[in-house]
Scaffold this motif. Structure first.
Motif, PDB file in Angstrom:
ATOM      1  N   GLU A  53       4.249  -3.751   3.087  1.00 13.90           N
ATOM      2  CA  GLU A  53       5.314  -3.301   2.205  1.00 13.90           C
ATOM      3  C   GLU A  53       4.845  -1.984   1.585  1.00 13.90           C
ATOM      4  O   GLU A  53       3.782  -1.915   0.979  1.00 13.90           O
ATOM      5  CB  GLU A  53       5.597  -4.353   1.131  1.00 13.90           C
ATOM      6  N   ASP A  54       5.655  -0.934   1.776  1.00 10.84           N
ATOM      7  CA  ASP A  54       5.261   0.415   1.382  1.00 10.84           C
ATOM      8  C   ASP A  54       5.723   0.798  -0.013  1.00 10.84           C
ATOM      9  O   ASP A  54       6.875   0.564  -0.382  1.00 10.84           O
ATOM     10  CB  ASP A  54       5.873   1.431   2.362  1.00 10.84           C
ATOM     11  N   TYR A  55       4.818   1.406  -0.744  1.00  4.73           N
ATOM     12  CA  TYR A  55       5.129   2.054  -2.016  1.00  4.73           C
ATOM     13  C   TYR A  55       4.484   3.439  -1.968  1.00  4.73           C
ATOM     14  O   TYR A  55       3.906   3.829  -0.954  1.00  4.73           O
ATOM     15  CB  TYR A  55       4.555   1.257  -3.193  1.00  4.73           C
ATOM     16  N   SER A  56       4.565   4.180  -3.074  1.00  3.97           N
ATOM     17  CA  SER A  56       3.863   5.464  -3.171  1.00  3.97           C
ATOM     18  C   SER A  56       2.614   5.280  -4.037  1.00  3.97           C
ATOM     19  O   SER A  56       2.435   4.236  -4.674  1.00  3.97           O
ATOM     20  CB  SER A  56       4.780   6.505  -3.811  1.00  3.97           C
ATOM     21  N   ASN A  57       1.780   6.312  -4.070  1.00  9.65           N
ATOM     22  CA  ASN A  57       0.556   6.238  -4.894  1.00  9.65           C
ATOM     23  C   ASN A  57       0.851   5.998  -6.366  1.00  9.65           C
ATOM     24  O   ASN A  57       0.240   5.152  -7.016  1.00  9.65           O
ATOM     25  CB  ASN A  57      -0.233   7.549  -4.787  1.00  9.65           C
ATOM     26  N   TYR A  58       1.759   6.795  -6.881  1.00 12.54           N
ATOM     27  CA  TYR A  58       2.094   6.677  -8.300  1.00 12.54           C
ATOM     28  C   TYR A  58       2.717   5.308  -8.585  1.00 12.54           C
ATOM     29  O   TYR A  58       2.386   4.656  -9.579  1.00 12.54           O
ATOM     30  CB  TYR A  58       3.054   7.812  -8.666  1.00 12.54           C
ATOM     31  N   ILE A 114       0.829  -1.197   0.000  1.00 14.56           N
ATOM     32  CA  ILE A 114       0.000   0.000   0.000  1.00 14.56           C
ATOM     33  C   ILE A 114       0.872   1.259   0.000  1.00 14.56           C
ATOM     34  O   ILE A 114       2.053   1.222   0.350  1.00 14.56           O
ATOM     35  CB  ILE A 114      -0.924  -0.016   1.240  1.00 14.56           C
ATOM     36  N   ALA A 115       0.241   2.388  -0.389  1.00 18.72           N
ATOM     37  CA  ALA A 115       0.923   3.679  -0.311  1.00 18.72           C
ATOM     38  C   ALA A 115       0.437   4.503   0.867  1.00 18.72           C
ATOM     39  O   ALA A 115       1.180   5.324   1.409  1.00 18.72           O
ATOM     40  CB  ALA A 115       0.694   4.466  -1.607  1.00 18.72           C
ATOM     41  N   TYR A 116      -0.817   4.287   1.260  1.00 10.66           N
ATOM     42  CA  TYR A 116      -1.412   5.203   2.235  1.00 10.66           C
ATOM     43  C   TYR A 116      -2.614   4.554   2.880  1.00 10.66           C
ATOM     44  O   TYR A 116      -3.505   4.072   2.171  1.00 10.66           O
ATOM     45  CB  TYR A 116      -1.838   6.467   1.482  1.00 10.66           C
ATOM     46  N   GLY A 117      -2.657   4.532   4.196  1.00  8.97           N
ATOM     47  CA  GLY A 117      -3.824   4.027   4.911  1.00  8.97           C
ATOM     48  C   GLY A 117      -4.419   5.127   5.758  1.00  8.97           C
ATOM     49  O   GLY A 117      -4.023   5.340   6.899  1.00  8.97           O
ATOM     50  N   GLY A 118      -5.354   5.883   5.184  1.00  2.00           N
ATOM     51  CA  GLY A 118      -5.914   7.019   5.920  1.00  2.00           C
ATOM     52  C   GLY A 118      -7.272   7.417   5.387  1.00  2.00           C
ATOM     53  O   GLY A 118      -7.641   7.059   4.264  1.00  2.00           O
TER      54      GLY A 118
END
Lengths: 263, 325
Positions: free
Chosen positions: B106-111, B79-83
């Motif tokens: 495992e973190d990525y960005s939106n793009y 995911i990029a964002y959990g909010g």
């Protein structure tokens, strides 16, 4: 360290949040493409558009481009980012605008931690694999920090947030300073300024280290230094212009009349 | 609503769509973005059916992610964002689950995530970007090599290479394609031939649907295909990509569905308050998910008065003047 809650006397008394919005808005020039998040960033963009940059375009990473913002969006996916927009794009299209070399795209970003080179952490506190505090994550912050022509950071000023070393580097600033950002492969961009509840910080042309540029009325150099977790050059600091009555009127009556973000 | 003849066997109940297309351990792509167009009815049904060990993939997801994590259905997340925007700058059950080690992230960005769905949609192994060079998104893996092997994931989170065409451009980040087992999404309209129309922002829903091995769509309305075919550039997906269609008004509640209804501020605020406490959250799940038989019962519980209050202005797309505190 105590901080002022309001400064000045009516009708030009203002809160730190109001000062932040107005100080950040002053960085926007006519014709800029502004990548706005939510919160204070929207107030800053809204002020800029009504004060000195009517031709600036506000857009969102979700793809809403140039909406009316008659009502304040509370998330970048809020339907209010589409109100009267010129186009509704998707995420990939939205970032094609961020990275387009023809466009002077300025991003507003927030973070949990910042270091002296304007690198940002919005991922976690503690070890990445066993964090003591988990935050939302990058969202589009890493992308905007990587690809936009520049970015402006909003921070609450405290030693916990202005740190010697980030727990996680989510968004690239000036990396290790000097020419390191370009050497890493970024053709442009980097942090332009950090706008806090105490001051505006900028980055040295050569070393890319953060320095105190403007302290808000009623704030001393010592207040800033005491709230910063790394050594800070204050030799170039001047007092920021306080908000004008007109700027405050626009912010309060036009940009956020419900005080959804101003509180 | 017309008689949906041509959707044929794809038209099904919420219960059957989830039972048929979502299996324990599946990689699931969540459509929507933070507080907009989350496939909530599908998520509640997954929780009711106790489908566990899910591997979620999304860019920025909010409420759907948080309920699935809170209900214990999730083992891994990319995911990029959990909010939830102002309603929860970090989703509360997501935050707690990561801090407790109950899920692996495992973190990525939106793009980056959107490009990974695009790579899957195009059936190419990766997509390049300049985003993320020199960051911990590139330096730090969330998944161990052992997990990657066991879970049949790409051997590496990503690869950084010098631009093979022109060295002067410097390094690029290569992001592996995603091909989720199933994409869950909510749309405004589906034609009675299965054509999907999404109004407003599409986020990465289209790329997710094209990348996935199966696509389940809930929708506000089923309409005659001829209506949608009068203006095909407004349509998002062709019928042949869609495996299940579940007509279900308000299936994105409490998140927004552009032109139909706004997000429900009161529900999101009450959710956040409950999510902060384990006991209160268990009660919330019991009240709003486990003891609710189906979507009709859920809507009855929300109540007509509330649903009227969040009804969208047909031009603006949101509820003008809604009290959003």
């Amino acid at each position: 360290m105590s901080k002022p809650t309001t400064t000045g006397s009516a009708p030009t008394a203002f809160t730190p949040r109001e000062m932040m919005a107005i100080a950040a808005g002053r960085f926007i020039a006519d014709g800029d493409i502004v990548f706005a998040g939510t919160g204070v960033a929207l107030l800053a963009a809204g002020c800029a558009k009504r004060v000195q940059a009517p031709g600036a375009v506000i857009f969102f990473e979700t793809g809403g481009i140039d909406p009316t913002l008659d009502e304040i969006p509370l998330a970048v996916a809020d339907s209010r980012v589409m109100d009267g927009a010129c186009i509704n794009a998707g995420i990939i299209e939205a970032f094609s605008y961020v990275s387009n070399p023809r466009l002077h795209t300025i991003a507003f970003l927030g973070a949990a931690q910042i270091d002296r080179y304007g690198n940002l952490n919005s991922t976690c506190i503690g070890d990445y694999h066993h964090p003591t505090v988990r935050f939302s994550g990058s969202g589009g912050a890493c992308d905007a920090g990587s690809l936009a022509a520049g970015f402006i950071v909003f921070m609450e000023h405290s030693p916990r947030k202005f740190v010697e070393k980030l727990d996680y580097l989510t968004t690239p600033g000036w990396l290790e300073g000097g020419e390191s950002r370009r050497a890493a492969g970024f053709a442009r961009g980097g942090p332009i300024a950090v706008v806090t509840d105490l001051c505006v910080l900028r980055f040295d042309e050569t070393t890319k280290e953060m320095y105190l540029a403007e302290r808000y009325p009623g704030v001393s150099d010592d207040d800033v230094v005491a709230n910063t977790g790394f050594a800070l050059d204050v030799s170039r600091a001047v007092e920021a212009l306080p908000p004008t009555a007109e700027e405050l009127r626009i912010l309060r009556d036009e940009v956020d009349p419900q005080r959804l973000i101003l509180g | 609503m017309s008689e949906p003849e041509q959707i044929g066997g794809k038209l099904m109940s919420l219960e059957r769509a989830v039972r048929t297309f979502v299996k324990r351990g599946d990689q699931v792509a969540l459509g929507g973005f933070t507080i907009s167009r989350n496939p909530m009815a599908l998520v509640y049904e997954i929780a009711r059916q106790s489908i566990g060990d899910l591997h979620l993939v999304a860019h920025s997801n909010g409420q759907a992610l948080d309920v699935l994590v809170g209900a214990g259905c999730v083992r891994r997340i990319e995911i990029a964002y959990g909010g939830n925007g102002r309603f929860a700058p970090t989703c509360v059950r997501f935050r707690k689950a990561v801090e407790r080690g109950a899920v692996v992230v495992e973190d990525y960005s939106n793009y980056q995530m959107a490009l990974r769905f695009l790579a899957g949609a195009l059936n190419v192994p990766f997509m390049p970007t300049k985003s993320g060079l020199h960051t911990d998104l590139v330096r730090l893996d969330g998944f161990s090599p052992e997990l990657r092997r066991v879970a049949a994931l790409p051997a590496k989170k990503l690869v950084v290479l010098p631009d093979p065409f022109d060295g002067e451009e410097g390094d690029v980040v290569l992001l592996p394609a995603l091909k989720p087992d199933v994409a869950l999404m909510h749309a405004q309209q589906v034609g009675d031939d299965g054509t999907v129309r999404i109004k407003g922002l599409t986020f990465a829903d289209i790329e997710q649907a094209k990348a996935a091995k199966a696509v389940v769509v809930t929708c506000e309305q089923v309409v005659p295909a001829a209506d949608l075919r009068r203006d095909p550039d407004q349509n998002a997906l062709p019928p042949f990509l869609i495996d299940a269609v579940v007509p279900l008004p308000f299936a994105a509640h409490p998140t927004a569905c552009h032109l139909f209804y706004d997000y429900d501020p009161q529900h999101l605020n009450e959710y956040r308050a409950a999510a902060r406490d384990d006991g209160a959250y268990e009660s919330w799940l019991r009240e709003w998910v486990y003891s609710v038989a189906d979507h009709d019962e859920y809507l009855a519980k929300v109540g007509d008065e509330r649903l009227q209050r969040i009804k969208a202005d047909p031009v603006r797309g949101y509820a003008v003047g809604l009290d959003r505190r």
